[in-house]
Design a protein around this motif. Structure first.
Motif, mmCIF file in Angstrom:
data_model
loop_
_atom_site.group_PDB
_atom_site.id
_atom_site.type_symbol
_atom_site.label_atom_id
_atom_site.label_comp_id
_atom_site.label_asym_id
_atom_site.label_seq_id
_atom_site.Cartn_x
_atom_site.Cartn_y
_atom_site.Cartn_z
ATOM 1 N N ASN A 11 98.118 21.532 -18.547
ATOM 2 C CA ASN A 11 99.019 21.021 -17.518
ATOM 3 C C ASN A 11 100.481 21.393 -17.735
ATOM 4 O OD1 ASN A 11 98.881 19.301 -19.810
ATOM 5 N ND2 ASN A 11 99.812 17.622 -18.673
ATOM 6 N N CYS A 33 93.982 17.206 -19.018
ATOM 7 C CA CYS A 33 95.289 16.609 -19.266
ATOM 8 C C CYS A 33 95.084 15.135 -19.593
ATOM 9 C CB CYS A 33 96.212 16.776 -18.059
ATOM 10 S SG CYS A 33 95.459 16.293 -16.496
ATOM 11 N N PRO A 38 98.622 19.270 -13.674
ATOM 12 C CA PRO A 38 99.461 20.462 -13.532
ATOM 13 C C PRO A 38 100.196 20.442 -12.194
ATOM 14 C CG PRO A 38 97.188 21.010 -13.058
ATOM 15 C CD PRO A 38 97.187 19.582 -13.514
ATOM 16 N N ALA A 45 92.494 19.483 -11.988
ATOM 17 C CA ALA A 45 92.945 18.629 -13.086
ATOM 18 C C ALA A 45 91.847 17.657 -13.473
ATOM 19 C CB ALA A 45 94.201 17.874 -12.689
#
Length: 235
Positions: A11, A33, A38, A45
């Protein structure tokens, strides 16, 4: 259609540059993450703390549901907790090892499972020049990054005949959030030690990673690839 790629810690910083490089080549990219995702909406994500086995499994399931079985794994998630050895408590050491090294074991083990079924895979571990050069206050960090060498080479021997490669990239000093707290004095003292005369860029690390994940690198496995401007030469 591209390949299914998973980048841990993708990210920000080097991980984000790597994820973007794969995306720009037409691959389907998921990034793990722990907190914020990100900035790029076209990167999937997936919330995951690599120190929690259940979250690792959940992350792979989500990535596979969206993009198919993971074909390229980039293990980049990591932390630093710099303390001089005499002041380093065991929790300083074990916390860094659990994230950087044991976390890499967790994601690599899960990725190999699907790679063995398909007979193809690329594993790239993001280490550090600290693994070969050492640095004051980084007994824990250097140990975690050095351990990736043995891990990758053992994996290369175990699965190399099945079309799977395992390699290690060792970035030098690349200004990112993880080292934002370093003083300007430290940075100024470091530049003269780098033969290239400058710090690196995340995109330069990403270029090495995407090459190692390509068909052109199919005969490269168990390798240590420095991207450090010569900082670690001779170590």
């Amino acid at each position: 259609m591209g390949r299914s790629v998973l980048v841990t810690g993708g990210n920000r910083g080097i991980g984000l540059a790597v994820a973007r490089a794969f995306r720009d080549r037409g691959d389907r990219v998921a990034v793990t993450c722990r907190t914020s995702g990100p900035p790029d909406a076209d990167l999937l994500a997936v919330r995951c703390d690599v120190t929690v086995p259940e979250q690792v499994e959940e992350a792979f399931v989500r990535a596979e549901e969206a993009n198919g079985p993971v074909e390229v794994l980039v293990s980049n998630a990591g932390i630093i907790d710099d303390v001089l050895l005499l002041r380093m408590r065991e929790e300083h050491f074990s916390r860094v090892l659990d994230t950087n090294l044991t976390g890499t074991y967790r994601v690599a083990r899960r990725a190999v499972r699907s790679m063995l079924r398909t007979g193809w895979g690329r594993i790239v571990l993001i280490s550090s020049v600290a693994a070969v050069r050492g640095a004051p206050g980084q007994v824990n960090y250097a140990a975690s990054k050095a351990g990736m060498t043995g891990m990758a080479r053992a994996m290369a021997r175990e699965v190399g005949s099945r079309g799977i490669t395992a390699n290690v990239v060792l970035p030098g000093f690349v200004p990112t959030d993880i080292n934002a707290g370093l003083s300007e004095e430290f940075r100024a003292d470091l530049v003269p030690q780098i033969p290239a005369g400058r710090f690196g860029e995340p995109a330069e690390v990403a270029a090495a990673v995407t090459f190692l994940a390509s068909d052109a690198a199919s005969y490269i496995t168990g390798a240590l690839v420095p991207v450090d401007g010569g900082l670690g030469m001779g170590h």
